[in-house]
Design a protein around this motif. Sequence first.
Motif: not given
Length: 571
Positions: A357-370
């Motif tokens: 199960v992949l959990v990827i943390y992209l702090p600076d990504c725009h939350e609406s694109l997650a």
Amino acid sequence: MEKWVVSAKRADFEQLANKFGIDPVIARLIRNRDQITDREIDRYLHGKLTELHSWKLLKDMDRLLDILEEKIREQKKIRIIGDYDIDGVCSTYILLQGLKRAGAVADVDIPDRMKDGYGISFELINLAKEAGADTIITCDNGISAIEQIAYAKELGMTVLVTDHHEIPYEEQADGSIRTFLPKADAIVNPKQEDCPYPFKGICGGMVAFKVICGLYDRLGISVKETEKLLPFAAIATVGDVMDLTDENRILVREGLRRLQNPENEGLKALIRVNNLENREITAYHIGFVIGPCMNASGRLSTAKRALRLLLSEDTGEAAVLAEDLKALNDSRKDMTAKGVEQAVEQVEHTELLQDRVLVIYLPDCHESLAGIIAGRIRERYTRPAFVLTKGTEGVKGSGRSIEAYHMFQELVKCKDLLTKFGGHPMAAGLSLPEENVELFRKKLNENCTLTPEDMVEKIVIDVPMPMSYVTIPLVRQLSQLEPFGKGNTKPVFAQKKIRFADCRIFGKNRNVVKMQGKDEAGFSADCIWFGDGDAFLEKIREKEYWDVIYYPSINAFRGRESLEMVIQNIR
């Protein structure tokens, strides 16, 4: 890795072909889509608007309409509260146009994704009250707003809920399920346990459409007038990825017919700005061209911009608004591509590659694109994927799943690490404190029971069919199976041992290959491949014969029609 399997559902295809005047291959495709009885097959092929289920079957509908009629008579102010996605925008539009035609004093508010979050909030209720609204009617939200609706009732407001989401529930100690409903004055949602509506898979736009059908019927407004709203219910159905079965199939087919030449200035402008004029608009165009433009406003700005486009009656204004939405969507695409690149980088160069199960943390990504990025990662690795971003109040994220992994149930097992979560088997949303990100990843993987077999992409072949069987009339008959989408997938054909010859690459990006495909019996067909042309040619030099998955199409050139096989996979 891919696994090719053949769908093996049985029936007397010759007999069905004779009875319905179709090719046996078409009969087999319809059977593969679980249409079994004569009545189901006839409705699948020829379903008409008169066969949509009656609005009268929705629980609480009469009560809701009684209240609306009274509010319209008394000219009380009604505020519609929608949602920021495509279904929310279309259902808001349907209710607003319908209520105004019925003589109501009505206006609209849509939550801001970043500021308000999903659905009706305390702030939106206060704003409605301050604006003098007597009644709130929700669309595509409201079913889980227990506290918010209780608050609106305390303020003395009338609240009507129209929604299609799951009813909130809690599992009791004894394993039984307890459901919760908001204390609204009327709730119309086919998912209510005792709602007799025969088809539960409709979207918020379709529920809103049924409300307006009922209102017009009550007020003696011609049923013909509801047809103006059909394209919007169809866009909502495809955009919210509902199954294109039962009445959804009829609705989308009829809606698409009216989208070829829409009356609505906003839709006309959106079609023009995406270069779709004078082309047949299909469910694909809604899902991947028109829909994303409308969704982009709710993701990167405010969904009110998409609604304003639909409400625009001026050609010039509509053109400007459509250009705006397309530009927003183009920047959304660039941001998404960058996010996907960062996510892949993280998976490939850390221990994440070993996770199921992949959990990827992209702090600076725009939350609406997650959610979009999670979907791309899931496709690439055939594993459930969560993409988390840093918000103002902790970490927020979205997950997208594979068939063998029930995402919502797995989140329930981690609920002690989460501040908020919701969703269903294939997708979910969540928030959690930043310090729990790594614990969340570990716990999901410790609990995970996926096997290597579960993480292999399955391609289901409808019919192993030699290309020599394909004729232009057969390809024409295939269009009777449209619209294609979730629940009614585009047919998949396959043939073994094809040799490719006379390969030529076209296109400024070298992304089209034209060639001849020859089978063992010596039959030759024109074939075409879309994708990286050079990589494809390099691959087919590896050996002489290939098994192929293809879809037959008609190539019209200078008034001459010829068959062309679109190659989709080779192995």
